[in-house]
Write a protein that holds these residues in place. Structure first.
Motif, PDB file in Angstrom:
ATOM      1  N   ASP A  86       0.809  -1.208   0.000  1.00 30.68           N
ATOM      2  CA  ASP A  86       0.000   0.000   0.000  1.00 30.68           C
ATOM      3  C   ASP A  86       0.847   1.266   0.000  1.00 30.68           C
ATOM      4  OD1 ASP A  86      -2.358  -1.457   0.044  1.00 30.68           O
ATOM      5  OD2 ASP A  86      -2.290  -1.668   2.220  1.00 30.68           O
ATOM      6  N   GLY A  87       2.168   1.122   0.154  1.00 27.15           N
ATOM      7  CA  GLY A  87       3.055   2.275   0.100  1.00 27.15           C
ATOM      8  C   GLY A  87       2.899   3.202   1.287  1.00 27.15           C
ATOM      9  N   ASP A  88       2.409   2.712   2.434  1.00 29.86           N
ATOM     10  CA  ASP A  88       2.220   3.594   3.575  1.00 29.86           C
ATOM     11  C   ASP A  88       3.428   3.549   4.496  1.00 29.86           C
ATOM     12  OD1 ASP A  88       2.027   1.281   5.088  1.00 29.86           O
ATOM     13  OD2 ASP A  88      -0.163   1.284   5.111  1.00 29.86           O
ATOM     14  N   ALA A  89       3.276   4.142   5.673  1.00 29.74           N
ATOM     15  CA  ALA A  89       4.425   4.313   6.562  1.00 29.74           C
ATOM     16  C   ALA A  89       4.889   3.015   7.197  1.00 29.74           C
ATOM     17  CB  ALA A  89       4.061   5.323   7.656  1.00 29.74           C
ATOM     18  N   GLU A  90       4.151   1.904   7.006  1.00 32.52           N
ATOM     19  CA  GLU A  90       4.558   0.656   7.626  1.00 32.52           C
ATOM     20  C   GLU A  90       5.890   0.163   7.064  1.00 32.52           C
ATOM     21  OE1 GLU A  90       1.508  -2.221   7.360  1.00 32.52           O
ATOM     22  OE2 GLU A  90       0.031  -1.039   8.449  1.00 32.52           O
ATOM     23  N   ASP A  91       6.184   0.506   5.831  1.00 30.91           N
ATOM     24  CA  ASP A  91       7.443   0.100   5.230  1.00 30.91           C
ATOM     25  C   ASP A  91       8.357   1.315   5.129  1.00 30.91           C
ATOM     26  OD1 ASP A  91       9.468  -1.195   3.871  1.00 30.91           O
ATOM     27  OD2 ASP A  91       8.591  -0.738   1.928  1.00 30.91           O
ATOM     28  N   ASP A  92       9.410   1.292   5.915  1.00 30.78           N
ATOM     29  CA  ASP A  92      10.328   2.433   5.946  1.00 30.78           C
ATOM     30  C   ASP A  92      11.460   2.288   4.941  1.00 30.78           C
ATOM     31  OD1 ASP A  92       8.906   3.685   7.979  1.00 30.78           O
ATOM     32  OD2 ASP A  92      10.021   2.642   9.557  1.00 30.78           O
ATOM     33  N   GLY A  93      11.515   1.146   4.234  1.00 30.10           N
ATOM     34  CA  GLY A  93      12.641   0.904   3.343  1.00 30.10           C
ATOM     35  C   GLY A  93      12.894   2.004   2.331  1.00 30.10           C
ATOM     36  N   PRO A  94      11.903   2.372   1.515  1.00 29.00           N
ATOM     37  CA  PRO A  94      12.141   3.434   0.523  1.00 29.00           C
ATOM     38  C   PRO A  94      12.557   4.759   1.160  1.00 29.00           C
ATOM     39  CG  PRO A  94      10.181   2.202  -0.052  1.00 29.00           C
ATOM     40  CD  PRO A  94      10.581   1.736   1.319  1.00 29.00           C
ATOM     41  N   ALA A  95      11.968   5.091   2.317  1.00 29.89           N
ATOM     42  CA  ALA A  95      12.335   6.339   2.983  1.00 29.89           C
ATOM     43  C   ALA A  95      13.765   6.278   3.509  1.00 29.89           C
ATOM     44  CB  ALA A  95      11.364   6.629   4.135  1.00 29.89           C
ATOM     45  N   LEU A  96      14.177   5.112   3.992  1.00 30.15           N
ATOM     46  CA  LEU A  96      15.545   4.970   4.498  1.00 30.15           C
ATOM     47  C   LEU A  96      16.562   5.065   3.366  1.00 30.15           C
ATOM     48  CD1 LEU A  96      15.007   2.085   7.101  1.00 30.15           C
ATOM     49  CD2 LEU A  96      15.424   4.516   7.585  1.00 30.15           C
ATOM     50  N   VAL A  97      16.229   4.493   2.218  1.00 25.84           N
ATOM     51  CA  VAL A  97      17.129   4.597   1.061  1.00 25.84           C
ATOM     52  C   VAL A  97      17.254   6.055   0.639  1.00 25.84           C
ATOM     53  CG1 VAL A  97      17.425   4.006  -1.367  1.00 25.84           C
ATOM     54  CG2 VAL A  97      16.716   2.250   0.264  1.00 25.84           C
ATOM     55  N   ARG A  98      16.139   6.751   0.564  1.00 28.83           N
ATOM     56  CA  ARG A  98      16.176   8.171   0.209  1.00 28.83           C
ATOM     57  C   ARG A  98      17.032   8.958   1.186  1.00 28.83           C
ATOM     58  NH1 ARG A  98      10.794  12.076   0.449  1.00 28.83           N
ATOM     59  NH2 ARG A  98      11.883  14.081   0.345  1.00 28.83           N
ATOM     60  N   GLU A  99      16.855   8.711   2.476  1.00 30.82           N
ATOM     61  CA  GLU A  99      17.606   9.432   3.495  1.00 30.82           C
ATOM     62  C   GLU A  99      19.109   9.177   3.350  1.00 30.82           C
ATOM     63  OE1 GLU A  99      18.332  12.009   6.561  1.00 30.82           O
ATOM     64  OE2 GLU A  99      16.403  11.633   5.592  1.00 30.82           O
ATOM     65  N   ALA A 100      19.464   7.956   3.015  1.00 33.38           N
ATOM     66  CA  ALA A 100      20.875   7.599   2.903  1.00 33.38           C
ATOM     67  C   ALA A 100      21.518   8.144   1.634  1.00 33.38           C
ATOM     68  CB  ALA A 100      21.027   6.080   2.944  1.00 33.38           C
ATOM     69  N   VAL A 101      20.749   8.240   0.559  1.00 33.31           N
ATOM     70  CA  VAL A 101      21.320   8.596  -0.743  1.00 33.31           C
ATOM     71  C   VAL A 101      21.205  10.086  -1.041  1.00 33.31           C
ATOM     72  CG1 VAL A 101      21.189   8.197  -3.236  1.00 33.31           C
ATOM     73  CG2 VAL A 101      20.888   6.282  -1.635  1.00 33.31           C
ATOM     74  N   ASP A 102      19.992  10.631  -0.911  1.00 30.35           N
ATOM     75  CA  ASP A 102      19.745  12.034  -1.266  1.00 30.35           C
ATOM     76  C   ASP A 102      18.406  12.449  -0.649  1.00 30.35           C
ATOM     77  OD1 ASP A 102      19.541  14.526  -2.347  1.00 30.35           O
ATOM     78  OD2 ASP A 102      19.467  13.875  -4.442  1.00 30.35           O
ATOM     79  N   PRO A 103      18.410  12.942   0.587  1.00 30.02           N
ATOM     80  CA  PRO A 103      17.149  13.228   1.291  1.00 30.02           C
ATOM     81  C   PRO A 103      16.225  14.186   0.550  1.00 30.02           C
ATOM     82  CG  PRO A 103      19.009  13.311   2.809  1.00 30.02           C
ATOM     83  CD  PRO A 103      19.589  13.198   1.433  1.00 30.02           C
ATOM     84  N   ASP A 104      16.763  15.040  -0.295  1.00 25.79           N
ATOM     85  CA  ASP A 104      15.927  16.015  -0.998  1.00 25.79           C
ATOM     86  C   ASP A 104      15.276  15.474  -2.260  1.00 25.79           C
ATOM     87  OD1 ASP A 104      16.490  18.003   0.885  1.00 25.79           O
ATOM     88  OD2 ASP A 104      18.320  18.603  -0.172  1.00 25.79           O
ATOM     89  N   ASN A 105      15.602  14.256  -2.625  1.00 25.99           N
ATOM     90  CA  ASN A 105      15.100  13.682  -3.877  1.00 25.99           C
ATOM     91  C   ASN A 105      13.924  12.750  -3.583  1.00 25.99           C
ATOM     92  OD1 ASN A 105      14.635  12.413  -6.333  1.00 25.99           O
ATOM     93  ND2 ASN A 105      16.813  12.247  -6.835  1.00 25.99           N
TER      94      ASN A 105
END
Length: 207
Positions: A86-105
Motif C-alpha cells: 500500500d506504500g504507507d508508513a509501515e514500510d520504511d525501506g524506501p524512505a531509508l534509502v532516500r535518506e541515505a542517498v539524497d534526502p531532498d530527492n
C-alpha cells in the motif's frame, strides 16, 4: 558462454556497485530518478550501493567471474511483496534509502513505493531486482546466461519469477526468456514506463 558464474560476497561490493552504476547511467528510470546528468553522476552510485547492500543482506547476487555482469535476486515468500504493497508508513525501506542517498530527492522514495504497490504477493517467487551488464559487453548474451541459471532452478523447483523491465529493450529480452506482462504498465509520473513481468515455471530441461 565460457565465463563462470558465481555468487558474490561482501568482498565484491565495490565491483557490483561500479558495474550497476555504469550499466544504469543511461537507463530511463535512472534518468527519471536523477534528471540532471551531473547530479546523476554524483548520486547514482550511492543508490546502486544501497540496492547492493539490501540484496547482499537479504538475497543473492550472481556475478560473472570476469566482472562483466551481475544479477540481483530476492526470494519472495507468498503474501509478501517487495516492500509494503500500500506504500504507507509501515514500510520504511524506501524512505531509508532516500535518506541515505539524497534526502531532498523524493523520486528515490517514490520508485520504491510505486514498484512495491504493483508487486504480486499471492505466490512465492524469485524476484529479479536488477541485472547489469558492463556497457562494453552488452549484446554478448551475458544477461541471458545470468538469468537462465536462475530460471533453470525455478523450473526444477516449480517456482515462478517476477521482474519490472525498465526499457523496451530489456522487455524484449525477458519476453524471449518466457516472461509475460503481469498487469498494467507502470507509468512513472512525468517519466518513463516500467513493465511488470511474470514467468511461470516450465518443464525442466537439463543442460
Amino acid at each position: 558462454m565460457g565465463v563462470a558464474i558465481r555468487t558474490a560476497g561482501e568482498g565484491d561490493r565495490e565491483l557490483i556497485v561500479r558495474l550497476l552504476d555504469e550499466a544504469f547511467q543511461d537507463d530511463p528510470v535512472s534518468g527519471w530518478v536523477f534528471p540532471g546528468a551531473e547530479d546523476r553522476r554524483a548520486k547514482h552510485p550511492g543508490l546502486m550501493a544501497a540496492f547492493t547492500d539490501i540484496v547482499l543482506a537479504a538475497g543473492r547476487i550472481d556475478v560473472m567471474e570476469d566482472g562483466s555482469a551481475c544479477a540481483l535476486w530476492l526470494s519472495v515468500p507468498a503474501d509478501e511483496g517487495h516492500g509494503d504493497r500500500d506504500g504507507d508508513a509501515e514500510d520504511d525501506g524506501p524512505a531509508l534509502v532516500r535518506e541515505a542517498v539524497d534526502p531532498d530527492n523524493e523520486r528515490i522514495e517514490a520508485i520504491g513505493r510505486l514498484t512495491a504497490a504493483i508487486h504480486p504477493t499471492a505466490r512465492a517467487h524469485e524476484y529479479l531486482w536488477m541485472i547489469g551488464v558492463a556497457p562494453g559487453r552488452q549484446g554478448e548474451g551475458l544477461g541471458t546466461a545470468l538469468i537462465g541459471a536462475v530460471l533453470d532452478r525455478c523450473d526444477r523447483e516449480g517456482l515462478p519469477a517476477y521482474l519490472e523491465a525498465s526499457s523496451a529493450r530489456s522487455r524484449r529480452l525477458y519476453e524471449r526468456l518466457g516472461f509475460e506482462p503481469a498487469g498494467p504498465v507502470l507509468d512513472l509520473p512525468d517519466g518513463p514506463a516500467m513493465w511488470p513481468m511474470w514467468r511461470e515455471p516450465g518443464p525442466y530441461r537439463p543442460v
